[in-house]
Design a protein around this motif. Structure first.
Motif, PDB file in Angstrom:
ATOM      1  N   GLU A  70      34.131  44.769  35.177  1.00 41.31           N
ATOM      2  CA  GLU A  70      35.103  44.388  36.204  1.00 41.31           C
ATOM      3  C   GLU A  70      36.016  45.563  36.545  1.00 41.31           C
ATOM      4  O   GLU A  70      36.316  45.811  37.721  1.00 41.31           O
ATOM      5  CB  GLU A  70      35.938  43.194  35.734  1.00 41.31           C
ATOM      6  CG  GLU A  70      35.197  41.875  35.740  1.00 41.31           C
ATOM      7  CD  GLU A  70      36.137  40.705  35.522  1.00 41.31           C
ATOM      8  OE1 GLU A  70      37.372  40.889  35.644  1.00 41.31           O
ATOM      9  OE2 GLU A  70      35.650  39.596  35.234  1.00 41.31           O
ATOM     10  N   HIS A 110      36.622  47.321  40.284  1.00 45.96           N
ATOM     11  CA  HIS A 110      37.908  47.616  40.928  1.00 45.96           C
ATOM     12  C   HIS A 110      37.970  49.076  41.355  1.00 45.96           C
ATOM     13  O   HIS A 110      38.339  49.408  42.497  1.00 45.96           O
ATOM     14  CB  HIS A 110      39.064  47.343  39.959  1.00 45.96           C
ATOM     15  CG  HIS A 110      39.403  45.904  39.762  1.00 45.96           C
ATOM     16  ND1 HIS A 110      40.121  45.174  40.683  1.00 45.96           N
ATOM     17  CD2 HIS A 110      39.143  45.058  38.733  1.00 45.96           C
ATOM     18  CE1 HIS A 110      40.292  43.939  40.235  1.00 45.96           C
ATOM     19  NE2 HIS A 110      39.709  43.841  39.052  1.00 45.96           N
ATOM     20  N   SER A 124      38.502  35.857  35.085  1.00 49.12           N
ATOM     21  CA  SER A 124      38.011  37.070  35.746  1.00 49.12           C
ATOM     22  C   SER A 124      39.116  37.640  36.620  1.00 49.12           C
ATOM     23  O   SER A 124      39.941  36.907  37.189  1.00 49.12           O
ATOM     24  CB  SER A 124      36.790  36.761  36.593  1.00 49.12           C
ATOM     25  OG  SER A 124      36.430  37.879  37.389  1.00 49.12           O
ATOM     26  N   GLU A 180      31.816  42.756  29.936  1.00 51.10           N
ATOM     27  CA  GLU A 180      32.036  42.206  31.276  1.00 51.10           C
ATOM     28  C   GLU A 180      33.397  42.631  31.826  1.00 51.10           C
ATOM     29  O   GLU A 180      33.534  42.911  33.017  1.00 51.10           O
ATOM     30  CB  GLU A 180      31.919  40.683  31.254  1.00 51.10           C
ATOM     31  CG  GLU A 180      31.765  40.055  32.620  1.00 51.10           C
ATOM     32  CD  GLU A 180      30.490  40.459  33.347  1.00 51.10           C
ATOM     33  OE1 GLU A 180      30.445  40.250  34.577  1.00 51.10           O
ATOM     34  OE2 GLU A 180      29.552  40.983  32.709  1.00 51.10           O
ATOM     35  N   GLN A 181      34.400  42.696  30.982  1.00 45.22           N
ATOM     36  CA  GLN A 181      35.707  43.174  31.436  1.00 45.22           C
ATOM     37  C   GLN A 181      35.651  44.642  31.833  1.00 45.22           C
ATOM     38  O   GLN A 181      36.266  45.046  32.824  1.00 45.22           O
ATOM     39  CB  GLN A 181      36.752  42.933  30.350  1.00 45.22           C
ATOM     40  CG  GLN A 181      37.105  41.471  30.176  1.00 45.22           C
ATOM     41  CD  GLN A 181      37.903  41.201  28.916  1.00 45.22           C
ATOM     42  OE1 GLN A 181      37.756  41.892  27.894  1.00 45.22           O
ATOM     43  NE2 GLN A 181      38.746  40.172  28.958  1.00 45.22           N
ATOM     44  N   ILE A 207      28.169  40.397  37.454  1.00 41.11           N
ATOM     45  CA  ILE A 207      29.404  40.224  38.202  1.00 41.11           C
ATOM     46  C   ILE A 207      29.120  39.562  39.541  1.00 41.11           C
ATOM     47  O   ILE A 207      29.892  38.761  40.043  1.00 41.11           O
ATOM     48  CB  ILE A 207      30.108  41.580  38.386  1.00 41.11           C
ATOM     49  CG1 ILE A 207      30.810  41.951  37.081  1.00 41.11           C
ATOM     50  CG2 ILE A 207      31.100  41.540  39.524  1.00 41.11           C
ATOM     51  CD1 ILE A 207      31.502  43.265  37.083  1.00 41.11           C
ATOM     52  N   LEU A 251      38.318  39.333  39.265  1.00 44.01           N
ATOM     53  CA  LEU A 251      37.641  39.460  40.563  1.00 44.01           C
ATOM     54  C   LEU A 251      37.531  38.102  41.233  1.00 44.01           C
ATOM     55  O   LEU A 251      37.585  37.056  40.581  1.00 44.01           O
ATOM     56  CB  LEU A 251      36.244  40.058  40.379  1.00 44.01           C
ATOM     57  CG  LEU A 251      36.172  41.437  39.738  1.00 44.01           C
ATOM     58  CD1 LEU A 251      34.704  41.813  39.498  1.00 44.01           C
ATOM     59  CD2 LEU A 251      36.857  42.479  40.600  1.00 44.01           C
ATOM     60  N   ARG A 291      34.902  41.357  46.530  1.00 48.82           N
ATOM     61  CA  ARG A 291      35.244  40.826  45.213  1.00 48.82           C
ATOM     62  C   ARG A 291      36.622  41.232  44.719  1.00 48.82           C
ATOM     63  O   ARG A 291      37.172  40.580  43.836  1.00 48.82           O
ATOM     64  CB  ARG A 291      34.195  41.274  44.184  1.00 48.82           C
ATOM     65  CG  ARG A 291      32.756  40.901  44.512  1.00 48.82           C
ATOM     66  CD  ARG A 291      32.544  39.399  44.540  1.00 48.82           C
ATOM     67  NE  ARG A 291      33.098  38.737  43.379  1.00 48.82           N
ATOM     68  CZ  ARG A 291      32.492  38.685  42.196  1.00 48.82           C
ATOM     69  NH1 ARG A 291      31.305  39.240  42.028  1.00 48.82           N
ATOM     70  NH2 ARG A 291      33.053  38.052  41.193  1.00 48.82           N
TER      71      ARG A 291
END
Length: 348
Positions: free
Chosen positions: A152, A156, A343, A148-149, A7, A345, A223
Motif C-alpha cells: 500500500e 501511494h 486499508s 500488504e501494508q 491490492i 487505499l 485508489r
C-alpha cells in the motif's frame, strides 16, 4: 508481463503497460471531477468551465483529483483526451480557481516561517527538517508492517515516484548561475545520469514489480486518497508558476534533507518482508544519493538562490514547510487506518 495484484483485487491479474503510455481518465470522485471529466472527454470548444470547490479541504478527493488532472495535462496527459486541452483558456481559468483555493488551504495549514533574511535560509531549513514529530511511516515499515501494508505504501508513492524529478525540473529554466547548476546536478542523478535503466522512476518500477504491483504510469490513481494527491499537486503548483520558484526550491530541499534515513528504513523493511536486491535498489540508491543531494540542495541551491534573489528567502522556507506538513498529514492518515486494521487505499 503479468503479475498478481492483491491490492487491485484478490488474485486479479494485471497487465504492465509500457512506461511511456498515458493512462485513461480516472473515475470521478464527486461533482467537480464528474463535470471536468465530461468536458475533457470531448474536444475543447471555448465554453466556460465553472468548478466550485468552496468548502473543500486539503484531503478532499474530488478537489485534489480535479487539480491533479489539470496538472497531468502538462505531463503525460490522458489517453483519449484531446491534447489541445493543455493550453485551452477555459480550462486554465478553471484551474486557476482550484489553485487559488489550494494556496489558501496551504497558507492556512502552514504558518509562514520567520526568516531573518537570505543569510538565515540554510539555518531555517535545518531547523524545519530536524523536527521529526508526528507518526513515522518509515519506522513502522521497517519494524512492524506486513507485506500488504508495504505494498500500500508503494502504491501511494507511485503517484509521484513514477514521474520522479519531473515537477522540480520546471525550475531549471527559471534559475540562473549557481542555483541552476545545483539543481541540474541533483536532477541529473534523478534521471540516472542519462541511462534509462538507472532513472529513479525506473528503479521504482522495479520495486513495484518485485511486490507484484502494476508498474504502469497512473495505474493506481483511482485508489489513493486526496491527501496523497495533494502531495503531488503542491509540487506541480510550485513548479508551473515562476512566481513560486523559491517555494519549489525549498520543497525539493525538504525532500532531499529528510530522505536518507527513511529510505534506509524502507529498504530494511522490504528486505525483512522478503524483497530482493532489485526491489530494494530504489531505496538503497536514495540512501546514498540523497546524503549528497541534501548538502547541494540546502547550500548550493537554496542558500545561493536566496543570496541572488533575497526577496525569495521566505518563499524558499515556506515551500519546505509545505512539503513537510503535507507529509505529516499523509502519514497521520495512513497510520490511523493501519492502526485500526483498515486499508489506507480506496476500494477498487
Amino acid at each position: 508481463m503479468t503479475a498478481v495484484d492483491a491490492i487491485g483485487g484478490h488474485g486479479r491479474t494485471v497487465q504492465h503497460r509500457t512506461s511511456g503510455l498515458a493512462p485513461g481518465l480516472p473515475k470521478p470522485r464527486g461533482p467537480v471531477t464528474a463535470l471536468l471529466f465530461r468536458r475533457l472527454s470531448t474536444p475543447p470548444d471555448g465554453r466556460a468551465l465553472h468548478l466550485d470547490v468552496t468548502g473543500a479541504d486539503l484531503g478532499d478527493g474530488d478537489f485534489q483529483l480535479a487539480l491533479f488532472a489539470c496538472y497531468e495535462l502538462h505531463y503525460r496527459g490522458f489517453a483519449g483526451v484531446d491534447e489541445r486541452w493543455e493550453w485551452e483558456p477555459s480550462l486554465l481559468a478553471a484551474r486557476a480557481v482550484l489553485e487559488r483555493h489550494f494556496e489558501k488551504l496551504l497558507a492556512r495549514a502552514v504558518p509562514r516561517p520567520r526568516v531573518a533574511g537570505p543569510h538565515d535560509v540554510r539555518r531555517a531549513l535545518v531547523a524545519l527538517t530536524a523536527d521529526d514529530s508526528g507518526p513515522s511511516v518509515s519506522r513502522f515499515l521497517a519494524r512492524r508492517a506486513d507485506r500488504e501494508q508495504f505494498r500500500e505504501f508503494v502504491v501511494h508513492r507511485s503517484i509521484y515516484h513514477l514521474k520522479e524529478a519531473d515537477p522540480h525540473t520546471w525550475a531549471i529554466p527559471r534559475l540562473a548561475g549557481g542555483p541552476k547548476a545545483a539543481l541540474v546536478e541533483i536532477q541529473a542523478d534523478e534521471y540516472g545520469g542519462g541511462r534509462a535503466e538507472r532513472m529513479h522512476s525506473e528503479l521504482f518500477r522495479a520495486t513495484m514489480r518485485g511486490l507484484g504491483l502494476d508498474d504502469s504510469y497512473g495505474a493506481y490513481l483511482d485508489r489513493v486518497p486526496g491527501i496523497t494527491l495533494a502531495i503531488s499537486n503542491a509540487m506541480s503548483l510550485f513548479g508551473l508558476h515562476r512566481r513560486l520558484r523559491g517555494a519549489l526550491a525549498g520543497h525539493l530541499a525538504a525532500l532531499e534533507m529528510t530522505s536518507s534515513l527513511p529510505n534506509r528504513r524502507y529498504a530494511q523493511g522490504l528486505r525483512r518482508l522478503g524483497g530482493d536486491a532489485a526491489a530494494a535498489r530504489f531505496y538503497d540508491e536514495h540512501v546514498q544519493a540523497d546524503a549528497v543531494h541534501e548538502q547541494v540542495a540546502a547550500h548550493d541551491l537554496c542558500a545561493a538562490l536566496a543570496a541572488d534573489e533575497p526577496h525569495l528567502a521566505g518563499d524558499i522556507v515556506f515551500g519546505a514547510a509545505c512539503a513537510l506538513e503535507l507529509e505529516r498529514s499523509w502519514a497521520a492518515y495512513v497510520m490511523a487506518r493501519w492502526e485500526r486494521g483498515d486499508s489506507s487505499l480506496s476500494r477498487p
